[in-house]
Design a protein around this motif. Structure first.
Motif, PDB file in Angstrom:
ATOM      1  N   SER A 109       0.811  -1.217   0.000  1.00  0.00           N
ATOM      2  CA  SER A 109       0.000   0.000   0.000  1.00  0.00           C
ATOM      3  C   SER A 109       0.841   1.262   0.000  1.00  0.00           C
ATOM      4  O   SER A 109       0.433   2.290  -0.554  1.00  0.00           O
ATOM      5  N   GLY A 110       2.018   1.222   0.626  1.00  0.00           N
ATOM      6  CA  GLY A 110       2.860   2.403   0.668  1.00  0.00           C
ATOM      7  C   GLY A 110       2.354   3.448   1.644  1.00  0.00           C
ATOM      8  O   GLY A 110       1.848   3.118   2.718  1.00  0.00           O
ATOM      9  N   ASP A 111       2.468   4.714   1.246  1.00  0.00           N
ATOM     10  CA  ASP A 111       2.089   5.834   2.113  1.00  0.00           C
ATOM     11  C   ASP A 111       0.585   6.037   2.054  1.00  0.00           C
ATOM     12  O   ASP A 111       0.047   6.500   1.041  1.00  0.00           O
ATOM     13  N   ILE A 112      -0.105   5.711   3.122  1.00  0.00           N
ATOM     14  CA  ILE A 112      -1.564   5.829   3.143  1.00  0.00           C
ATOM     15  C   ILE A 112      -2.008   7.281   3.062  1.00  0.00           C
ATOM     16  O   ILE A 112      -3.130   7.577   2.626  1.00  0.00           O
ATOM     17  N   GLU A 113      -1.148   8.219   3.445  1.00  0.00           N
ATOM     18  CA  GLU A 113      -1.503   9.635   3.366  1.00  0.00           C
ATOM     19  C   GLU A 113      -1.619  10.112   1.921  1.00  0.00           C
ATOM     20  O   GLU A 113      -2.258  11.132   1.655  1.00  0.00           O
ATOM     21  N   ARG A 114      -1.010   9.370   0.995  1.00  0.00           N
ATOM     22  CA  ARG A 114      -1.059   9.756  -0.420  1.00  0.00           C
ATOM     23  C   ARG A 114      -2.270   9.163  -1.124  1.00  0.00           C
ATOM     24  O   ARG A 114      -2.397   9.290  -2.341  1.00  0.00           O
ATOM     25  N   ALA A 115      -3.151   8.537  -0.378  1.00  0.00           N
ATOM     26  CA  ALA A 115      -4.378   7.977  -0.943  1.00  0.00           C
ATOM     27  C   ALA A 115      -5.570   8.576  -0.209  1.00  0.00           C
ATOM     28  O   ALA A 115      -6.190   7.916   0.635  1.00  0.00           O
ATOM     29  N   TRP A 122      -7.064   2.257  -4.774  1.00  0.00           N
ATOM     30  CA  TRP A 122      -7.223   1.174  -5.750  1.00  0.00           C
ATOM     31  C   TRP A 122      -6.223   1.323  -6.894  1.00  0.00           C
ATOM     32  O   TRP A 122      -5.665   0.339  -7.368  1.00  0.00           O
ATOM     33  N   LYS A 123      -6.030   2.550  -7.341  1.00  0.00           N
ATOM     34  CA  LYS A 123      -5.117   2.770  -8.462  1.00  0.00           C
ATOM     35  C   LYS A 123      -3.703   2.359  -8.096  1.00  0.00           C
ATOM     36  O   LYS A 123      -3.004   1.712  -8.878  1.00  0.00           O
ATOM     37  N   GLY A 124      -3.265   2.736  -6.892  1.00  0.00           N
ATOM     38  CA  GLY A 124      -1.933   2.342  -6.457  1.00  0.00           C
ATOM     39  C   GLY A 124      -1.777   0.844  -6.294  1.00  0.00           C
ATOM     40  O   GLY A 124      -0.673   0.308  -6.418  1.00  0.00           O
ATOM     41  N   MET A 125      -2.887   0.161  -6.031  1.00  0.00           N
ATOM     42  CA  MET A 125      -2.859  -1.290  -5.853  1.00  0.00           C
ATOM     43  C   MET A 125      -3.161  -2.037  -7.153  1.00  0.00           C
ATOM     44  O   MET A 125      -3.314  -3.257  -7.153  1.00  0.00           O
TER      45      MET A 125
END
Length: 266
Positions: A109-115, A122-125
């Protein structure tokens, strides 16, 4: 990026590298452990020379044992770190999931603040839509622009996540079966595409619930996912708690073709 999330991501990449090195050396020094059905083959003289040089370079059987140990330590540390994450309590309630899956999910997921929205998440995943439909690979054609939906490690973790959904013995699998029933109204759609669509919807719905809990745990806004705003369960919007517990009314039945379905989604 949150320090705890970054530490989990770093540990996942360490685990992935240890697993890669261990597998590479395992193919050389212990191939029978990867394919027990194939009888051992006699080594050619050139292969013997190659193996001698690998030993001189410090890449002999002792290196395999070294990377195997490091892999086990990295996995144990990843699970320990995941158990301290805000999402850990939710993953403990999901049948067929555990701390390893929690750790890999956080790493992907990475940085949740950027979603700030679930659509961005969803796009990042790799679960966004292209022209209203999921992106598809074009096989057997050259000079065709191929869209990479997400980073390779995210794609691999997504495949593992789908496998967990399919073989879950709890409520997670029930949601997949519910979406499968809805797909049956498309009489012109092939069975495999019905399975893929139901699996993708289940994955996106569960992702949206986990995204919401993660954002709230960090004190961030988590607007309701529009895509599932009309989807209700017992008169309420679907929450991660609706994935808890055993399969309602018994156990799920795995159909033929589902064992290889998870790896065909990307």
């Amino acid at each position: 990026m949150d320090r705890q999330d970054e530490t989990i991501m770093r540990m996942y990449f360490r685990l992935a590298e240890c697993r890669y090195q261990r597998t590479r050396l395992q193919r050389i020094w212990a191939p029978e452990t990867l394919n027990s059905k194939e009888p051992p083959r006699p080594y050619a003289y050139s292969t013997i020379i190659k193996y001698d040089e690998l030993r001189l370079l410090g890449m002999g059987p002792e290196a395999l044992r070294h990377w195997t140990t490091l892999e086990g330590e990295a996995k144990a540390t990843l699970e320990m770190l995941a158990a301290l994450h805000p999402l850990a309590e939710h993953f403990k309630q999901l049948k067929g999931f555990g701390m390893y899956t929690c750790g890999t999910f956080v790493a992907a997921s990475g940085d949740i603040e950027r979603a700030p929205t679930v659509s961005a998440f969803w796009k990042g995943m790799g679960l966004d839509l292209v022209d209203g439909v999921p992106p598809r690979r074009i096989r057997g054609k050259k000079d065709v622009e191929r869209r990479i939906p997400c980073m390779p490690h995210v794609s691999e973790i997504g495949e593992q996540f789908r496998h967990r959904i399919l073989f879950s013995s709890g409520k997670v699998r029930w949601w997949y079966d519910e979406f499968r029933k809805r797909e049956e109204r498309h009489v012109d759609k092939a069975k495999i595409f019905k399975m893929k669509s139901a699996l993708r919807l289940t994955q996106k719905l569960l992702y949206s619930c986990l995204w919401r809990e993660w954002r709230l745990a960090h004190g961030l806004l988590a607007p309701e996912p529009y895509a599932f705003a009309i989807l209700q369960h017992d008169g309420q919007l679907v929450r991660v708690e609706d994935f808890y517990g055993p399969y309602p009314g018994g156990s799920a039945k795995v159909e033929s073709g589902e064992d290889s379905l998870a790896s065909e989604q990307e």
